[in-house]
Write a protein that holds these residues in place. Structure first.
Motif, PDB file in Angstrom:
ATOM      1  N   ASP A 119      11.742  -2.166   6.324  1.00  0.00           N
ATOM      2  CA  ASP A 119      11.408  -0.975   5.721  1.00  0.00           C
ATOM      3  C   ASP A 119      11.390   0.376   6.217  1.00  0.00           C
ATOM      4  O   ASP A 119      11.052   0.567   7.534  1.00  0.00           O
ATOM      5  N   GLU A 120      12.389   0.974   5.770  1.00  0.00           N
ATOM      6  CA  GLU A 120      12.997   2.182   6.808  1.00  0.00           C
ATOM      7  C   GLU A 120      11.582   3.318   6.845  1.00  0.00           C
ATOM      8  O   GLU A 120      11.738   4.230   7.708  1.00  0.00           O
ATOM      9  N   ARG A 121      10.680   3.151   6.061  1.00  0.00           N
ATOM     10  CA  ARG A 121       9.589   4.069   6.044  1.00  0.00           C
ATOM     11  C   ARG A 121       8.766   3.814   7.086  1.00  0.00           C
ATOM     12  O   ARG A 121       7.934   5.037   7.420  1.00  0.00           O
ATOM     13  N   MET A 122       8.629   2.642   7.728  1.00  0.00           N
ATOM     14  CA  MET A 122       7.447   2.449   8.783  1.00  0.00           C
ATOM     15  C   MET A 122       8.052   2.747  10.000  1.00  0.00           C
ATOM     16  O   MET A 122       9.050   2.469  10.561  1.00  0.00           O
ATOM     17  N   HIS A 123       7.002   3.539  10.856  1.00  0.00           N
ATOM     18  CA  HIS A 123       7.418   3.822  12.155  1.00  0.00           C
ATOM     19  C   HIS A 123       6.047   3.927  13.064  1.00  0.00           C
ATOM     20  O   HIS A 123       5.115   4.357  12.743  1.00  0.00           O
ATOM     21  N   VAL A 124       6.329   2.686  13.841  1.00  0.00           N
ATOM     22  CA  VAL A 124       5.143   2.616  14.993  1.00  0.00           C
ATOM     23  C   VAL A 124       5.172   3.757  15.990  1.00  0.00           C
ATOM     24  O   VAL A 124       6.056   3.611  16.880  1.00  0.00           O
ATOM     25  N   LEU A 125       4.277   4.772  15.969  1.00  0.00           N
ATOM     26  CA  LEU A 125       4.389   5.746  16.887  1.00  0.00           C
ATOM     27  C   LEU A 125       3.793   5.270  18.290  1.00  0.00           C
ATOM     28  O   LEU A 125       4.462   5.661  19.196  1.00  0.00           O
ATOM     29  N   GLU A 126       2.833   4.396  18.205  1.00  0.00           N
ATOM     30  CA  GLU A 126       2.327   3.771  19.531  1.00  0.00           C
ATOM     31  C   GLU A 126       1.456   2.730  19.529  1.00  0.00           C
ATOM     32  O   GLU A 126       0.861   2.487  18.440  1.00  0.00           O
ATOM     33  N   LYS A 143       1.012  -1.204   0.040  1.00  0.00           N
ATOM     34  CA  LYS A 143      -0.184   0.103  -0.130  1.00  0.00           C
ATOM     35  C   LYS A 143       0.952   1.396  -0.037  1.00  0.00           C
ATOM     36  O   LYS A 143       0.510   2.038  -0.737  1.00  0.00           O
ATOM     37  N   ALA A 144       1.659   1.298   0.767  1.00  0.00           N
ATOM     38  CA  ALA A 144       2.852   2.435   0.907  1.00  0.00           C
ATOM     39  C   ALA A 144       3.573   2.724  -0.454  1.00  0.00           C
ATOM     40  O   ALA A 144       3.736   3.602  -0.921  1.00  0.00           O
ATOM     41  N   ASP A 145       3.959   1.492  -1.151  1.00  0.00           N
ATOM     42  CA  ASP A 145       4.434   1.940  -2.462  1.00  0.00           C
ATOM     43  C   ASP A 145       3.430   2.290  -3.421  1.00  0.00           C
ATOM     44  O   ASP A 145       3.764   3.177  -4.192  1.00  0.00           O
ATOM     45  N   SER A 146       2.175   1.680  -3.415  1.00  0.00           N
ATOM     46  CA  SER A 146       1.225   2.027  -4.337  1.00  0.00           C
ATOM     47  C   SER A 146       1.040   3.727  -4.164  1.00  0.00           C
ATOM     48  O   SER A 146       0.668   4.455  -5.016  1.00  0.00           O
ATOM     49  N   LEU A 147       0.752   3.991  -2.724  1.00  0.00           N
ATOM     50  CA  LEU A 147       0.740   5.590  -2.631  1.00  0.00           C
ATOM     51  C   LEU A 147       2.016   6.507  -2.472  1.00  0.00           C
ATOM     52  O   LEU A 147       1.888   7.593  -2.524  1.00  0.00           O
ATOM     53  N   GLY A 148       3.003   5.915  -2.934  1.00  0.00           N
ATOM     54  CA  GLY A 148       4.431   6.566  -3.146  1.00  0.00           C
ATOM     55  C   GLY A 148       4.736   7.226  -1.766  1.00  0.00           C
ATOM     56  O   GLY A 148       5.330   8.354  -1.937  1.00  0.00           O
ATOM     57  N   LEU A 149       4.492   6.599  -0.679  1.00  0.00           N
ATOM     58  CA  LEU A 149       4.989   7.340   0.802  1.00  0.00           C
ATOM     59  C   LEU A 149       6.321   7.126   1.197  1.00  0.00           C
ATOM     60  O   LEU A 149       6.860   6.302   1.024  1.00  0.00           O
ATOM     61  N   ASP A 150       6.931   8.299   1.598  1.00  0.00           N
ATOM     62  CA  ASP A 150       8.274   8.263   2.040  1.00  0.00           C
ATOM     63  C   ASP A 150       8.429   8.038   3.368  1.00  0.00           C
ATOM     64  O   ASP A 150       9.366   7.436   3.959  1.00  0.00           O
ATOM     65  N   ARG A 151       7.145   8.202   4.099  1.00  0.00           N
ATOM     66  CA  ARG A 151       7.293   7.933   5.756  1.00  0.00           C
ATOM     67  C   ARG A 151       5.890   7.615   5.899  1.00  0.00           C
ATOM     68  O   ARG A 151       4.768   7.920   5.549  1.00  0.00           O
ATOM     69  N   VAL A 152       5.988   6.312   6.851  1.00  0.00           N
ATOM     70  CA  VAL A 152       4.498   6.025   7.247  1.00  0.00           C
ATOM     71  C   VAL A 152       4.432   5.959   8.677  1.00  0.00           C
ATOM     72  O   VAL A 152       5.057   5.184   9.423  1.00  0.00           O
ATOM     73  N   ASN A 153       3.613   6.560   9.180  1.00  0.00           N
ATOM     74  CA  ASN A 153       3.284   6.659  10.658  1.00  0.00           C
ATOM     75  C   ASN A 153       2.092   5.900  11.058  1.00  0.00           C
ATOM     76  O   ASN A 153       0.956   6.081  10.490  1.00  0.00           O
ATOM     77  N   ILE A 154       2.409   4.773  11.968  1.00  0.00           N
ATOM     78  CA  ILE A 154       1.328   3.697  12.211  1.00  0.00           C
ATOM     79  C   ILE A 154       1.120   3.770  13.954  1.00  0.00           C
ATOM     80  O   ILE A 154       1.990   3.998  14.610  1.00  0.00           O
TER      81      ILE A 154
END
Length: 193
Positions: A59-66, A22-33
């Motif tokens: 995947d360095e774009r992925m960040h679990v906030l909490e 999904k992140a690839d298809s949306l072209g996201l550089d950072r993903v806050n989860i």
């Protein structure tokens, strides 16, 4: 003799794999989860969290906030989502919820905040009950990883094999699917639960 049941770890992996696509298809550089977990230290909670974390780890774009314990309850899913939105607001890209009940609790809270679930926030859930599938078809959930309660066939086949003196696997998992916005779900048969 053996365990017959869902592979909670693989459910988490499938959720993480979907998110990467999904992140690839949306072209996201950072993903806050933000993550709404099941009951603390329950087997499904620990394994779904671990599988998801392992799937997105590279995947360095992925960040679990909490991560907050939603106890597998709809009302707690709503409370958790409220807390997340108060803390992180529109920084949230994704909510990963460990079951449909909590997801169905979170969605109205997202809408009340003026955001569009499934668009402004990617929504990933686990279970695959009819209520959630209907919401997926409306576009308010992006992905549901199935956790089927239909284990009767595997149980009966295994009992018969054991009765006949055959050896069975120590762990038997049912086939479980992924339902998402990547598919045409128009002809998906009713879930029956």
């Amino acid at each position: 003799t053996c365990l017959i049941g869902a592979d909670f770890y693989q459910e988490g992996v499938k959720a993480g794999e979907y998110l990467i696509r999904k992140a690839d298809s949306l072209g996201l550089d950072r993903v806050n989860i933000v993550e709404i977990t099941g009951t603390v230290n329950s087997t499904p909670m620990r394994q779904r969290q671990a599988g998801f974390a392992d799937a997105i780890a590279g995947d360095e774009r992925m960040h679990v906030l909490e991560s907050i314990d939603g106890d597998f309850i709809k009302s707690r899913g709503a409370e958790c989502m409220k807390m997340f939105l108060e803390e992180y607001g529109d920084e949230i890209d994704v909510v990963y919820s460990h079951n449909d009940e909590m997801t169905l609790g979170a969605i109205p809270v997202i809408e009340e905040a003026g955001l569009v679930p499934g668009k402004d926030i990617v929504v990933i859930s686990i279970d695959g009950g009819q209520d959630a599938i209907d919401v997926l078809k409306q576009g308010k959930i992006n992905c549901i990883v199935e956790c089927t309660p239909r284990l009767g066939k595997e149980v009966m086949e295994t009992v018969i094999r054991l009765k006949n003196g055959e050896t069975v696997e120590k762990t038997i998992h049912p086939d479980e699917e992924v339902f998402s916005d990547e598919q045409d779900l128009t002809n998906l048969a009713p879930r029956g639960y």
